[in-house]
Design an enzyme around this catalytic site. Sequence first.
Site, PDB file in Angstrom:
ATOM      1  CG  ASP A 106      32.006 -14.634  54.938  1.00 43.41           C
ATOM      2  OD1 ASP A 106      33.238 -14.633  54.830  1.00 43.41           O
ATOM      3  OD2 ASP A 106      31.370 -15.602  55.428  1.00 43.41           O
ATOM      4  CD  GLU A 167      36.580 -18.200  58.089  1.00 41.63           C
ATOM      5  OE1 GLU A 167      37.165 -19.013  58.826  1.00 41.63           O
ATOM      6  OE2 GLU A 167      35.856 -17.304  58.536  1.00 41.63           O
TER       7      GLU A 167
HETATM    8 ZN   LIG Z   1      37.439 -14.591  60.117  1.00 39.28          ZN
END
Ligand SMILES: [Zn+2]
Length: 417
Positions: A106, A167
């Site tokens: 992401d 993340e």
């Molecule tokens: Zn990163």
Amino acid sequence: MTQPVSADFLPYLNWIDAQQEAMVADLIRVAEINSGSYHTAGVNQVAETFAELAAGLGGDVSWHDLPPQQVVNDKGELTERPLGRALQISKRPEAQLRVFLCGHLDTVFPRDSSFQQVRWLDDNTLNGPGVADLKGGLVLMLRALQAFENSPWAEQLGWDILFNPDEEIGSPGSSALFPYFAERTQVGLLYEPAYADGNLAGERKGSGNFSVVVRGRAAHAGREHHLGRNAVRALADFTSALDDLNGQRAGVTINPGYVTGGGPVNIVPDLAVMKFNIRLEKPEDEDWCWQHIRRLQADINSRDGLTLEVHGGFGRKPKVLSPANLKLAELVRECGQSLGLQLEFKPTGGCCDGNNLAACGLPNIDTLGIVGGKIHSHEEYARVDTLAERSKLTALILLRLATDTDRSWLQPCAGQC
Ligand SMILES: [Zn+2]
């Protein structure tokens, strides 16, 4: 003393140089697929692309569905936001020595962001969403593994790759997978970008994200002001007192960063919401923070007609470098030197999945990705010549791990998390 690269390893490292153009093409391809953390279709498409790019490694592919993220909305309600899938690719689960390689799919750029395309700033500098954080790292990691798999030492070492989808929002769904990987591996390699000067991250602060919901009682501001219980005022008191904790404990900082509430000013407001972030250095700082949060919460809850709820917690433990982690850093520094890189490790207030893995007892280096800068902004860039450079660094780390005879520092994970 700088050790030259063993001549036995050179053909495999040289193969990576020949992959430079293909890596640039792969990077442009994945960077132009939007994968904002909440754009699950885009995140999944990037994962499928990497599964395809990794096919030559011959690993076993598995997909993990993650539970949705819990988020407090502006009405103070707990809502759920779906996450993309995590992709796992594994090889030689039975090997004595196993390495965990991890990077996120992401980016911080949502589906409707105006930042969707790459462009060249000069011959070597590519500007684009996620080119450094972290897609460049994933591209070079796969080539490094391929170089390693091409070598006769591949049988000495097994590996797991995790591509996680969340993340950038603190790994709310994927962090539950880390204990599993920490238990089946002895070393962690993560592909966050290296600093703009090429150096790597050492210690990292821990971090927590919290949401506070205050409920009071609405009343007409003119006719029945005395019957109202003002949620905005209570939240302001809580927020001021919380912010006053700054400077009271070394290494701990608190940032109230978002506030909303109330409505028409002729009504005593009955709802206010605030979100804050805490950074800390030592695991025991968490207790200190919680004690103060609970004390301030109790103060508001003792007032007539007012309640204050706290949601959230410390998702990222501080990354403290264990003796095994220092040994691993030494190995990485040596590999860098052999390749002509003088790598230094610098402490940082930023967090990543390396925090969580260290908390699980897995020694890890978390900035083995591409060299770049201005991440999380539309000026994000990557220096593409470091695709081959850093890919060789990882390949050499794997070759060294597979062939070094002293493995006494690699303890099986005791499962501390
Ligand atoms: Zn990163």
